[in-house]
Design an enzyme around this catalytic site. Structure first.
Site, short mmCIF file in Angstrom:
data_model
loop_
_atom_site.label_atom_id
_atom_site.label_comp_id
_atom_site.label_asym_id
_atom_site.label_seq_id
_atom_site.Cartn_x
_atom_site.Cartn_y
_atom_site.Cartn_z
N SER A 30 0.93 -1.27 -0.03
CA SER A 30 -0.08 -0.07 0.10
C SER A 30 0.89 1.11 -0.11
O SER A 30 0.30 2.34 -0.56
CB SER A 30 -1.04 -0.05 1.14
OG SER A 30 -0.16 -0.02 2.30
N ALA A 85 8.00 -1.53 3.68
CA ALA A 85 8.63 -2.57 4.50
C ALA A 85 7.64 -2.92 5.63
O ALA A 85 6.56 -1.98 5.91
CB ALA A 85 9.88 -2.17 5.12
N GLY A 97 7.55 -8.67 2.74
CA GLY A 97 7.00 -9.93 2.08
C GLY A 97 5.59 -10.23 2.70
O GLY A 97 4.89 -10.95 2.47
N GLY A 98 5.29 -9.18 3.60
CA GLY A 98 3.69 -9.25 4.03
C GLY A 98 2.88 -9.13 2.95
O GLY A 98 1.82 -9.84 3.08
N GLU A 105 10.96 -8.44 -5.07
CA GLU A 105 11.48 -7.32 -4.16
C GLU A 105 13.10 -7.38 -4.02
O GLU A 105 13.49 -6.36 -4.15
CB GLU A 105 10.74 -6.96 -3.13
CG GLU A 105 9.22 -6.64 -3.21
CD GLU A 105 8.40 -6.73 -2.02
OE1 GLU A 105 7.29 -5.80 -1.99
OE2 GLU A 105 8.73 -7.34 -1.03
O1 LIG Z 1 7.31 -6.32 1.62
C1 LIG Z 1 5.99 -6.18 0.94
C2 LIG Z 1 5.22 -6.78 0.12
O2 LIG Z 1 5.87 -8.13 -0.22
C3 LIG Z 1 5.28 -4.54 1.41
O3 LIG Z 1 6.43 -3.80 1.00
C4 LIG Z 1 5.26 -4.53 3.11
O4 LIG Z 1 4.19 -5.81 2.96
C5 LIG Z 1 4.65 -3.41 3.48
O5 LIG Z 1 3.29 -3.00 2.45
P1 LIG Z 1 2.46 -1.92 3.33
O6 LIG Z 1 3.16 -0.69 2.60
O7 LIG Z 1 1.29 -2.33 2.61
O8 LIG Z 1 2.33 -2.12 4.67
#
Ligand SMILES: O=C(CO)[C@H](O)[C@H](O)COP(=O)(O)O
Length: 232
Positions: A30, A85, A97-98, A105
């Site tokens: 996001s 991140a 990786g969330g 990446e």
């Molecule tokens: O590593 C990621 C995706 O694989 C994203 O950068 C991470 O999960 C952060 O996401 P967000 O900006 O939605 O909090």
């Protein structure tokens, strides 16, 4: 300032590092999507950049908004990657990786001269590990790979559930056709050792510890954005 406004603030500060003619790695999530939206406005105003997306999701948004893209094979050396991140520590070590895009990446960040992380204050931690560590694994022998991860984690004093990420009725599948194991270690006191150890397990495709990859982190909070550099 709400969470989205903080993400936009971090993304806007990162955009100031983007120069005409750059080859850009474009992250996933996001926060990265807020960056894509701002970047698209600058492209519409005449900025000339080419992006390499870190996921199919990011690629779709870029195409929709008119950000020119190439594949990493067409542009194997990049000037700058901007990505979000899940956690950032004081040495700019990350959990990512969330959003499930950690493999691409990491490949894209490694192909870049610099990586700028954009995040809100909630992502800054003393010690990595409260966020479940995503570990991308080959579907073949996933249970054996999980057992191997548990064993090496135990040797490093780490314990906690290691669960297959689910999506709908099945296992979540990455853009590369792999599964993700989310490891609830809670605290990872020696992230460097864990990163090396995980890389040595057959079946582990990649893990979400990004060590020595980020050049700076732009962290947005209610008072505005600040820049973190590694403190060691
Ligand atoms: O590593 C990621 C995706 O694989 C994203 O950068 C991470 O999960 C952060 O996401 P967000 O900006 O939605 O909090």
């Amino acid at each position: 300032m709400d969470a989205r406004e903080m993400k936009i603030k971090a993304a806007a500060a990162a955009l100031e590092h983007v120069e005409n003619g750059m080859r850009l790695g474009i992250g996933t999530g996001s926060t990265a999507e807020e960056f894509v939206r701002l970047l698209a406005e600058r492209v519409a105003d005449g900025l000339s950049v080419v992006g390499v997306p870190t996921s199919e999701r990011t690629a779709r948004l870029c195409l929709e908004l008119g950000v020119p893209l190439k594949s990493l094979d067409e542009l194997p050396e990049l000037d700058l990657t901007i990505d979000g991140a899940d956690e950032v520590d004081g040495r700019l070590r990350l959990i990512k990786g969330g959003g499930g895009a950690l493999l691409r990446e990491k490949i894209v960040a490694a192909a870049s001269s610099r990586m700028i992380v954009i995040a809100d204050e909630t992502k800054v931690v003393e010690t990595l590990g409260a966020f479940k560590l995503p570990i991308e694994v080959n579907p073949f022998g996933m249970v054996a790979t999980r057992i191997a991860i548990e064993r090496v984690a135990a040797r490093l004093g780490l314990s906690g559930a290691i669960e297959v990420r689910r999506s709908g009725d099945g296992n979540y599948m990455t853009d590369g056709g792999h599964y993700i194991l989310d490891a609830s270690f809670g605290r990872i006191p020696d992230a460097d050792a864990l990163a090396i150890t995980l890389n040595a397990i057959p079946g582990v495709v990649e893990h979400g510890l990004f060590i020595n990859m980020a050049s700076i982190a732009i962290i947005a909070g209610p008072a505005g954005a600040r820049t973190l550099t590694a403190d060691t």
